[in-house]
Motif scaffolding. Structure first.
Motif, PDB file in Angstrom:
ATOM      1  N   LYS A   1       0.992  -1.190   0.057  1.00 32.82           N
ATOM      2  CA  LYS A   1       0.061  -0.134   0.149  1.00 32.82           C
ATOM      3  C   LYS A   1       0.873   1.129  -0.056  1.00 32.82           C
ATOM      4  O   LYS A   1       0.711   2.393  -0.602  1.00 32.82           O
ATOM      5  CB  LYS A   1      -0.851  -0.134   1.267  1.00 32.82           C
ATOM      6  CG  LYS A   1      -1.805   1.257   1.239  1.00 32.82           C
ATOM      7  CD  LYS A   1      -2.663   1.118   2.385  1.00 32.82           C
ATOM      8  CE  LYS A   1      -3.623   2.448   2.595  1.00 32.82           C
ATOM      9  NZ  LYS A   1      -4.214   2.488   3.827  1.00 32.82           N
ATOM     10  N   ASP A   2       1.891   1.025   0.855  1.00 36.44           N
ATOM     11  CA  ASP A   2       2.829   2.319   0.666  1.00 36.44           C
ATOM     12  C   ASP A   2       3.712   2.447  -0.540  1.00 36.44           C
ATOM     13  O   ASP A   2       3.828   3.808  -0.866  1.00 36.44           O
ATOM     14  CB  ASP A   2       3.850   2.179   1.998  1.00 36.44           C
ATOM     15  CG  ASP A   2       5.099   3.279   1.993  1.00 36.44           C
ATOM     16  OD1 ASP A   2       4.587   4.488   2.010  1.00 36.44           O
ATOM     17  OD2 ASP A   2       6.062   2.991   2.029  1.00 36.44           O
ATOM     18  N   ASP A   3       4.120   1.337  -0.925  1.00 33.70           N
ATOM     19  CA  ASP A   3       5.118   1.264  -2.236  1.00 33.70           C
ATOM     20  C   ASP A   3       4.560   0.031  -3.084  1.00 33.70           C
ATOM     21  O   ASP A   3       4.997  -0.893  -2.753  1.00 33.70           O
ATOM     22  CB  ASP A   3       6.548   1.230  -1.741  1.00 33.70           C
ATOM     23  CG  ASP A   3       7.381   1.398  -2.960  1.00 33.70           C
ATOM     24  OD1 ASP A   3       6.747   1.563  -4.211  1.00 33.70           O
ATOM     25  OD2 ASP A   3       8.675   1.545  -2.853  1.00 33.70           O
ATOM     26  N   PRO A   4       3.674   0.474  -3.904  1.00 35.04           N
ATOM     27  CA  PRO A   4       3.281  -0.587  -4.749  1.00 35.04           C
ATOM     28  C   PRO A   4       4.534  -1.218  -5.729  1.00 35.04           C
ATOM     29  O   PRO A   4       4.150  -2.454  -6.272  1.00 35.04           O
ATOM     30  CB  PRO A   4       2.360  -0.279  -5.712  1.00 35.04           C
ATOM     31  CG  PRO A   4       1.734   1.321  -5.194  1.00 35.04           C
ATOM     32  CD  PRO A   4       2.931   1.476  -4.368  1.00 35.04           C
TER      33      PRO A   4
ATOM     34  N   THR B   1       9.220  -6.967  -1.155  1.00 36.23           N
ATOM     35  CA  THR B   1       7.748  -7.269  -0.854  1.00 36.23           C
ATOM     36  C   THR B   1       7.230  -7.947  -1.670  1.00 36.23           C
ATOM     37  O   THR B   1       6.598  -9.133  -1.312  1.00 36.23           O
ATOM     38  CB  THR B   1       6.915  -6.110  -0.575  1.00 36.23           C
ATOM     39  OG1 THR B   1       7.479  -5.138   0.442  1.00 36.23           O
ATOM     40  CG2 THR B   1       5.683  -6.395   0.157  1.00 36.23           C
ATOM     41  N   TRP B   2       7.011  -7.782  -3.053  1.00 34.86           N
ATOM     42  CA  TRP B   2       6.672  -8.840  -4.000  1.00 34.86           C
ATOM     43  C   TRP B   2       7.415  -9.967  -3.687  1.00 34.86           C
ATOM     44  O   TRP B   2       6.791 -11.147  -4.056  1.00 34.86           O
ATOM     45  CB  TRP B   2       6.796  -8.161  -5.423  1.00 34.86           C
ATOM     46  CG  TRP B   2       5.767  -7.024  -5.843  1.00 34.86           C
ATOM     47  CD1 TRP B   2       6.122  -5.691  -5.595  1.00 34.86           C
ATOM     48  CD2 TRP B   2       4.407  -7.311  -5.839  1.00 34.86           C
ATOM     49  NE1 TRP B   2       5.018  -4.964  -5.996  1.00 34.86           N
ATOM     50  CE2 TRP B   2       3.962  -5.852  -6.105  1.00 34.86           C
ATOM     51  CE3 TRP B   2       3.522  -8.367  -5.939  1.00 34.86           C
ATOM     52  CZ2 TRP B   2       2.482  -5.709  -6.492  1.00 34.86           C
ATOM     53  CZ3 TRP B   2       2.395  -7.986  -6.236  1.00 34.86           C
ATOM     54  CH2 TRP B   2       1.672  -6.803  -6.475  1.00 34.86           C
TER      55      TRP B   2
ATOM     56  N   LEU C   1       5.863 -13.104  -9.304  1.00 43.93           N
ATOM     57  CA  LEU C   1       7.345 -13.176 -10.146  1.00 43.93           C
ATOM     58  C   LEU C   1       7.163 -12.227 -11.355  1.00 43.93           C
ATOM     59  O   LEU C   1       8.206 -11.491 -11.630  1.00 43.93           O
ATOM     60  CB  LEU C   1       7.385 -14.797 -10.667  1.00 43.93           C
ATOM     61  CG  LEU C   1       8.892 -14.901 -11.247  1.00 43.93           C
ATOM     62  CD1 LEU C   1       9.996 -14.818 -10.441  1.00 43.93           C
ATOM     63  CD2 LEU C   1       8.906 -16.500 -11.974  1.00 43.93           C
ATOM     64  N   GLY C   2       6.048 -12.320 -11.920  1.00 43.06           N
ATOM     65  CA  GLY C   2       6.087 -11.301 -13.282  1.00 43.06           C
ATOM     66  C   GLY C   2       5.870  -9.781 -12.918  1.00 43.06           C
ATOM     67  O   GLY C   2       6.491  -9.098 -13.412  1.00 43.06           O
ATOM     68  N   LYS C   3       5.402  -9.737 -11.796  1.00 43.18           N
ATOM     69  CA  LYS C   3       5.571  -8.315 -11.212  1.00 43.18           C
ATOM     70  C   LYS C   3       7.071  -7.922 -10.829  1.00 43.18           C
ATOM     71  O   LYS C   3       7.420  -6.871 -11.104  1.00 43.18           O
ATOM     72  CB  LYS C   3       4.712  -7.976  -9.738  1.00 43.18           C
ATOM     73  CG  LYS C   3       4.614  -6.601  -9.317  1.00 43.18           C
ATOM     74  CD  LYS C   3       3.610  -5.865 -10.212  1.00 43.18           C
ATOM     75  CE  LYS C   3       3.474  -4.562  -9.614  1.00 43.18           C
ATOM     76  NZ  LYS C   3       3.015  -3.560 -10.491  1.00 43.18           N
ATOM     77  N   ILE C   4       7.872  -8.742 -10.261  1.00 46.22           N
ATOM     78  CA  ILE C   4       9.196  -8.405 -10.101  1.00 46.22           C
ATOM     79  C   ILE C   4      10.034  -8.260 -11.292  1.00 46.22           C
ATOM     80  O   ILE C   4      10.701  -7.402 -11.373  1.00 46.22           O
ATOM     81  CB  ILE C   4       9.748  -9.536  -9.009  1.00 46.22           C
ATOM     82  CG1 ILE C   4       9.157  -9.810  -7.905  1.00 46.22           C
ATOM     83  CG2 ILE C   4      11.242  -9.609  -9.072  1.00 46.22           C
ATOM     84  CD1 ILE C   4       9.569 -11.060  -6.971  1.00 46.22           C
ATOM     85  N   ALA C   5       9.635  -9.072 -12.212  1.00 50.59           N
ATOM     86  CA  ALA C   5      10.237  -9.071 -13.586  1.00 50.59           C
ATOM     87  C   ALA C   5      10.030  -7.752 -14.287  1.00 50.59           C
ATOM     88  O   ALA C   5      10.966  -7.164 -14.504  1.00 50.59           O
ATOM     89  CB  ALA C   5       9.591 -10.051 -14.542  1.00 50.59           C
TER      90      ALA C   5
END
Length: 180
Positions: A120-123, A128-129, A149-153
């Motif tokens: 919430k603070d940092d999407p 965190t991901w 994993l896709g979000k991290i990529a």
């Protein structure tokens, strides 16, 4: 003009370096271990400083102590108390470490709450991901972990330590004990 640029450029570089993330510079750790430094400075959001406490030396010292309790001593309960005493669980780096500690203690519901506070603070908080993706795997939610994993990529690339860590965990068969 050349003399002016010779004087101005080093000054601009110094200002840029001084504005680097506060919490990320709190450590000089290397590699892809979970003890790598926090990945973001959550003290700013949309260019506005949340609170000067994030850059306060006392805050940073207490944060470093809790960080060491987690990664060096594996004292998750003590670290949770230390991090909560900072009264800044609205900062992604702090909330993420609280979530990580709860997860390591097996309190998945509390862990989830803090991971979601961090996002919430940092999407775009890559660590965190990663940790929330590992949480998803531990809960048997492989599809959600794949989403993480896709979000991290997209945020840090497939060569990042966070991506490699979660990808390696996803490569293990369902039900395998995760070691990270």
């Amino acid at each position: 003009m050349r003399i002016l640029s010779t004087l101005v450029m080093p000054g601009l570089l110094a200002v840029t370096l001084a504005a680097a993330p506060v919490l990320s510079s709190a450590y000089a750790a290397a590699g892809d271990s979970p003890s790598s430094p926090p990945s973001s400075d959550s003290s700013t959001k949309k260019g506005k400083k949340k609170s000067s406490s994030v850059s306060d030396p006392k805050f940073l010292a207490a944060y470093r102590t809790a960080y060491a309790a987690i990664y060096d001593k594996h004292d998750y309960t003590g670290a949770i108390d230390q991090l909560k005493s900072l009264r800044r669980d609205d900062v992604a780096d702090v909330a993420n470490l609280i979530g990580y500690s709860y997860r390591k203690l097996g309190d998945y519901q509390s862990s989830k709450v803090y991971y979601e506070l961090a996002l919430k603070d940092d999407p775009n908080h890559v660590r965190t991901w990663q940790y929330y993706g590992l949480w998803q795997l531990e809960q048997g939610n492989r599809e959600q972990a794949q989403y993480h994993l896709g979000k991290i990529a997209s945020l840090a690339g497939t060569g990042s330590s966070e991506y490699r860590s979660l990808a390696e965990a996803l490569d293990k068969p369902t039900g395998a004990t995760l070691v990270y």
